[in-house]
Scaffold this active site. Structure first.
Site, short mmCIF file in Angstrom:
data_model
loop_
_atom_site.label_atom_id
_atom_site.label_comp_id
_atom_site.label_asym_id
_atom_site.label_seq_id
_atom_site.Cartn_x
_atom_site.Cartn_y
_atom_site.Cartn_z
N GLY A 165 -5.64 -6.88 1.27
CA GLY A 165 -6.70 -5.88 1.70
C GLY A 165 -5.84 -4.55 1.73
O GLY A 165 -4.91 -4.30 0.87
N GLU A 166 -6.10 -3.73 3.10
CA GLU A 166 -5.48 -2.34 3.00
C GLU A 166 -5.26 -1.62 1.86
O GLU A 166 -4.20 -0.72 1.50
CB GLU A 166 -3.78 -2.71 3.43
CG GLU A 166 -3.62 -3.57 4.47
CD GLU A 166 -3.34 -5.11 4.08
OE1 GLU A 166 -2.47 -5.49 3.29
OE2 GLU A 166 -4.09 -6.01 4.61
N ALA A 167 -6.31 -1.42 1.11
CA ALA A 167 -6.57 -0.58 -0.07
C ALA A 167 -5.83 -0.72 -1.25
O ALA A 167 -5.64 0.10 -1.98
CB ALA A 167 -6.46 0.85 0.39
N THR A 199 0.86 -1.35 -0.03
CA THR A 199 0.02 -0.08 0.11
C THR A 199 0.93 1.21 -0.04
O THR A 199 0.50 2.27 -0.81
CB THR A 199 -0.92 0.00 1.23
OG1 THR A 199 -1.87 -1.26 1.24
CG2 THR A 199 -1.88 1.23 1.25
#
Length: 373
Positions: free
Chosen positions: A340-342, A119
């Site tokens: 995940g985590e954008a 990210t």
């Protein structure tokens, strides 16, 4: 085989949490005339109708979000885009319903704060500010290294992880309201008009699955899907335990009650963040299944929020695919992203930039110059 714990959980059903709260006002963005105008702007006489496919739908959505009253729509403007990762632990992880140990939540948060996660690199590449919100990590979290690629830390901890939903509501009513309000407050303190929302938290997918099952009537086995990282015995145990949790909280049927009984602090804060961002007419980039569950709750609380949600990708999780179907949402990407985590939201960002360029190609405007390295 049902355990004594599961029998106890299903036999002693508590009353619903019955949570209510004040919500920000969110304006709908529908504008048939603007859609028609944009279609004309993007059409070419030598191309078939809707030659750009769903790019045209994305263009219409972004333009509707950014049009302002009588002045209408001029061009897309992306100002100070922000990526926010909400982090929290889930008490139900104690039941072995996740494929990672609970310590993985803190490890992911530390990587983000120290600038070592995927990210961080994507945020730098695309010019996003990056913030990690400690919504309820089970241990104390300290700021990371002071470097250009490190994420900023916001402390909004409601508790050191939620309670085990198999034994009690994951959150009290007061905690659920506090978490949603904290998510709203996070957005109020961030600049810009674009918000990418992601999450991290072991057992977050389990929470998203039960919320999908409860709010959309999806059979739990379908919402969970098949997890290749769990053997058949563990998958069966996970299904039984989460079914017992749904049974225990069978009366928690409203979006807010379901959130309190079955959700997580990070899901509640993402819900609040989406509601506040929509009330400020920000573009909301939704990342993955857990953020999608928050979008489902937010839409249930305030349907107009749906106009502002850009579902950036369809993850590998079977439940996410079903959630998108129920929300009648077409994601921008389908790459089987598991992170995940954008990560998915930031990966999809160039598509929005392409739309910005296409909509700048009108009389009186010029296409932005591309700066080569």
């Amino acid at each position: 085989m049902t355990t004594a714990t599961e029998r106890s959980a299903s036999q002693h059903t508590p009353p619903p949490v019955a949570v209510t709260m004040a919500l920000p006002e969110i304006e709908p963005t529908g504008d048939a005339q603007l859609d028609h105008t944009l279609a004309g702007m993007l059409s070419k006489p030598y191309q078939p109708r809707r030659a750009l496919g769903r790019i045209e739908s994305l263009a219409s959505q972004l333009a509707r979000i950014q049009q302002q009253g009588e002045t209408g729509f001029g061009s897309l403007s992306f100002q100070f885009p922000q990526a926010v990762v909400f982090a929290s632990d889930h008490g139900v992880a104690d039941e072995g319903v996740a494929d990672l140990p609970q310590s993985a939540t803190l490890e992911t948060v530390r990587a983000l704060l120290d600038g070592e996660a995927h990210t961080n690199r994507l945020a730098v590449q695309h010019g996003f500010g990056l913030t990690v919100v400690d919504a309820g990590v089970a241990t104390h979290v300290t700021p990371g290294q002071d470097s250009p690629v490190s994420a900023q830390l916001m402390q909004r901890k409601i508790g050191y992880g939620t309670r085990n939903m198999l034994l009690s509501p994951a959150m009290s009513g007061a905690q659920a309201v506090s978490a949603v309000n904290a998510g709203m407050d996070v957005v109020k303190h961030l600049p810009g008009n674009v918000l990418a929302i992601g999450s991290t938290g072991v057992a977050g997918h389990a929470s998203a699955s039960v919320l999908l099952s409860r709010l959309c009537g999806v059979p739990l086995v379908d919402a969970l899907g098949q997890d290749g990282d769990l053997d058949e015995t563990k998958q069966q145990s996970r299904s039984e335990k989460l079914f017992a949790a749904l049974t225990r909280h069978r009366k928690a049927t409203s979006p807010m009650d379901a959130l309190a009984s079955l959700g997580g602090f990070e899901i509640a804060m993402m819900t609040g963040a989406m509601l506040q961002a929509a009330s400020e007419r920000r573009i909301i980039l939704v990342d993955g299944f857990v953020a999608g569950a928050a979008a489902l709750v937010a839409r249930g609380m305030s349907p107009n929020v749906d106009d502002y949600l850009v579902h950036t990708h369809r993850s590998h999780h079977a439940g996410h695919r079903l959630l998108l179907i129920h929300m009648q949402a077409q994601p921008l990407l389908d790459l089987d992203i598991r992170a995940g985590e954008a990560v998915g939201a930031l990966t999809a960002w160039p598509l929005l930039q392409s739309v910005q360029t296409l909509l700048s190609e009108v009389p009186g405007q010029t296409i932005p110059e591309v700066q080569l390295p």
